[in-house]
Design a protein around this motif. Structure first.
Motif, PDB file in Angstrom:
ATOM      1  N   GLU A  23     -27.011  24.407 -11.083  1.00 57.74           N
ATOM      2  CA  GLU A  23     -27.725  23.203 -11.504  1.00 57.74           C
ATOM      3  C   GLU A  23     -28.276  23.414 -12.900  1.00 57.74           C
ATOM      4  OE1 GLU A  23     -31.555  20.428 -10.146  1.00 57.74           O
ATOM      5  OE2 GLU A  23     -30.847  22.076  -8.877  1.00 57.74           O
ATOM      6  N   ARG A  24     -28.117  22.427 -13.740  1.00 56.53           N
ATOM      7  CA  ARG A  24     -28.641  22.483 -15.097  1.00 56.53           C
ATOM      8  C   ARG A  24     -29.420  21.203 -15.390  1.00 56.53           C
ATOM      9  NH1 ARG A  24     -28.033  26.851 -14.256  1.00 56.53           N
ATOM     10  NH2 ARG A  24     -26.568  28.373 -15.123  1.00 56.53           N
ATOM     11  N   VAL A  25     -30.152  21.197 -16.474  1.00 54.81           N
ATOM     12  CA  VAL A  25     -30.959  20.013 -16.821  1.00 54.81           C
ATOM     13  C   VAL A  25     -30.075  18.799 -17.049  1.00 54.81           C
ATOM     14  CG1 VAL A  25     -32.876  21.329 -17.767  1.00 54.81           C
ATOM     15  CG2 VAL A  25     -30.963  20.727 -19.244  1.00 54.81           C
ATOM     16  N   TYR A  26     -28.818  19.010 -17.433  1.00 56.07           N
ATOM     17  CA  TYR A  26     -27.919  17.905 -17.743  1.00 56.07           C
ATOM     18  C   TYR A  26     -26.955  17.583 -16.609  1.00 56.07           C
ATOM     19  CZ  TYR A  26     -25.107  22.008 -18.921  1.00 56.07           C
ATOM     20  OH  TYR A  26     -24.468  23.228 -18.877  1.00 56.07           O
ATOM     21  N   LYS A  27     -27.015  18.339 -15.483  1.00 55.95           N
ATOM     22  CA  LYS A  27     -26.105  18.049 -14.372  1.00 55.95           C
ATOM     23  C   LYS A  27     -26.626  18.654 -13.078  1.00 55.95           C
ATOM     24  CE  LYS A  27     -22.977  21.991 -14.152  1.00 55.95           C
ATOM     25  NZ  LYS A  27     -23.235  22.239 -12.720  1.00 55.95           N
ATOM     26  N   ALA A  28     -26.182  18.083 -11.979  1.00 51.47           N
ATOM     27  CA  ALA A  28     -26.497  18.648 -10.665  1.00 51.47           C
ATOM     28  C   ALA A  28     -25.411  19.638 -10.267  1.00 51.47           C
ATOM     29  CB  ALA A  28     -26.588  17.529  -9.629  1.00 51.47           C
ATOM     30  N   ALA A  29     -25.775  20.566  -9.388  1.00 48.54           N
ATOM     31  CA  ALA A  29     -24.779  21.499  -8.859  1.00 48.54           C
ATOM     32  C   ALA A  29     -23.805  20.740  -7.968  1.00 48.54           C
ATOM     33  CB  ALA A  29     -25.468  22.605  -8.072  1.00 48.54           C
TER      34      ALA A  29
END
Length: 373
Positions: free
Chosen positions: A321-327
């Protein structure tokens, strides 16, 4: 069953066999095993242990002891501690009659120690760095003699100096690995990834490599080199590297250049580890069907290191998971790898990926990204 004492010819055969093995070996653990085996065969003991000094923790330890796992004891304790402290060998016919014998290990293992011979060994500067310790003579006499002392002292003289060379080599390798890993983290931090990304990719790469049948040495090489896969990102402008929206075609070309940059940074090294890292940096975005970059390599023209790292890197990128996308959920990741088998990814590596998926998920669970304040 008792054994007969060795002839001079037998001793020479053992010495030549093991000195040749030790001289050509660069793995510390392998050298320690050869040392223990040589000592045991030369003096016909039941067990032979190679002890080393851990200066930092002030302990004596062995990772190579016939019949038991690693043992650690305080520096200066036991017969081996006494021999190292005085620099003098020790021969004991009956271990339990000597107050220096530490019987705790016997109680833990159920083994009964009778006779013991302990010989310190030194490095090229004459400093004691460890000791041989052989236990229980296997001939009819039942205890070690001055001839055994002479033979084990000979083995210790050669092996101690060889061991120092291997330890220095290992220190160089460890330093290289630390530098490579740190540089890999720098590349990821610039692109808002975390240090655990490179750790996970390294572990995934090792698991996949072993699953494919690569040797432990080669798989370890890849595990060490793979954290450098995105090192070329250090030269990509922040405005492009961390752009939240869709990249323009020209910006995408700039991003793609990180593979060439990483390769150029590393390719000139004479060190095997850095040469492996150069391959990974350049080829981890190549695709099995030839549609990848930077050179559009196809199939087995892509180095196995690049093909493995590609699978490991994509798996982690989709899982995290990143600030720009979900896992991505696991079933969606599995579907992608099935669809891209033979297109993006080497089919054989995808097959190993599914075979080793439980182990990969275990690593992912152990190396989660912890949120920071």
């Amino acid at each position: 069953m008792f054994k007969n004492e060795l002839s001079s010819e037998d001793l020479l055969r053992i010495i030549f066999k093991y000195t040749a093995k030790i001289a050509s070996e660069r793995s510390l653990n392998s050298v320690l095993v050869f040392m223990a085996d040589m000592g045991r065969e030369m003096i016909l003991s039941d067990r032979c242990t190679v002890w080393l000094i851990d200066v930092v923790s002030e302990q004596l330890y062995t990772t190579v002891a016939h019949g038991v796992d690693e043992i650690r004891i305080p520096l200066g304790t036991g017969l081996v501690g006494s021999a190292i402290a005085t620099g003098e060998p020790i021969i004991i016919e009956d271990a339990y009659s000597d107050p220096r014998h530490n019987s705790d290990n016997d109680r833990k293992t159920g083994y009964h120690t009778k006779s013991i011979i302990t010989v310190p060994f030194r490095n090229n500067d004459g400093e004691i760095i460890g000791a041989y310790q052989a236990i229980n003579k296997l001939t009819e006499i039942g205890y070690f003699t001055s001839r055994d002392l002479e033979m084990l002292t000979l083995a210790a003289s050669y092996a101690g100096k060889s061991l120092e060379s291997v330890m220095l080599h290992q220190e160089i390798i460890d330093t290289q690995r630390e530098i490579i890993f740190t540089m890999g983290e720098i590349g990821e931090i610039r692109s808002t990834e975390t240090g655990n990304h490179v750790k996970r990719v390294a572990e995934y790469s090792y698991i996949l490599a072993r699953g494919l049948g690569l040797s432990a040495t080669e798989a370890e090489m890849l595990r060490t080199a793979s954290p450098m896969h995105d090192i070329g990102k250090v030269a990509i402008p922040d405005a492009v590297l961390n752009k939240p929206g869709k990249l323009t075609p020209s910006e995408y070309e700039i991003i793609k250049s990180h593979t060439k940059i990483g390769y150029q940074l590393l390719k000139g090294s004479k060190r095997e580890l850095l040469r492996a890292a150069a391959i990974v940096a350049e080829q981890h975005h190549e695709k099995w069907d030839g549609t990848g970059y930077p050179l559009g390599r196809k199939g087995e023209d892509i180095h196995i290191y690049g093909r493995i790292t590609a699978v490991a890197d994509v798996f982690d990128a989709l899982s995290a998971e990143r600030v720009y996308k979900a896992a991505w959920p696991l079933d969606k990741i599995e579907n992608l790898f099935r669809e891209e088998r033979g297109r993006h990814f080497d089919p054989a590596i995808v097959d190993v990926f599914f075979e080793k998926l439980p182990k990969l998920l275990e690593v992912r669970g152990q190396l989660t990204d912890k949120e920071t304040d």
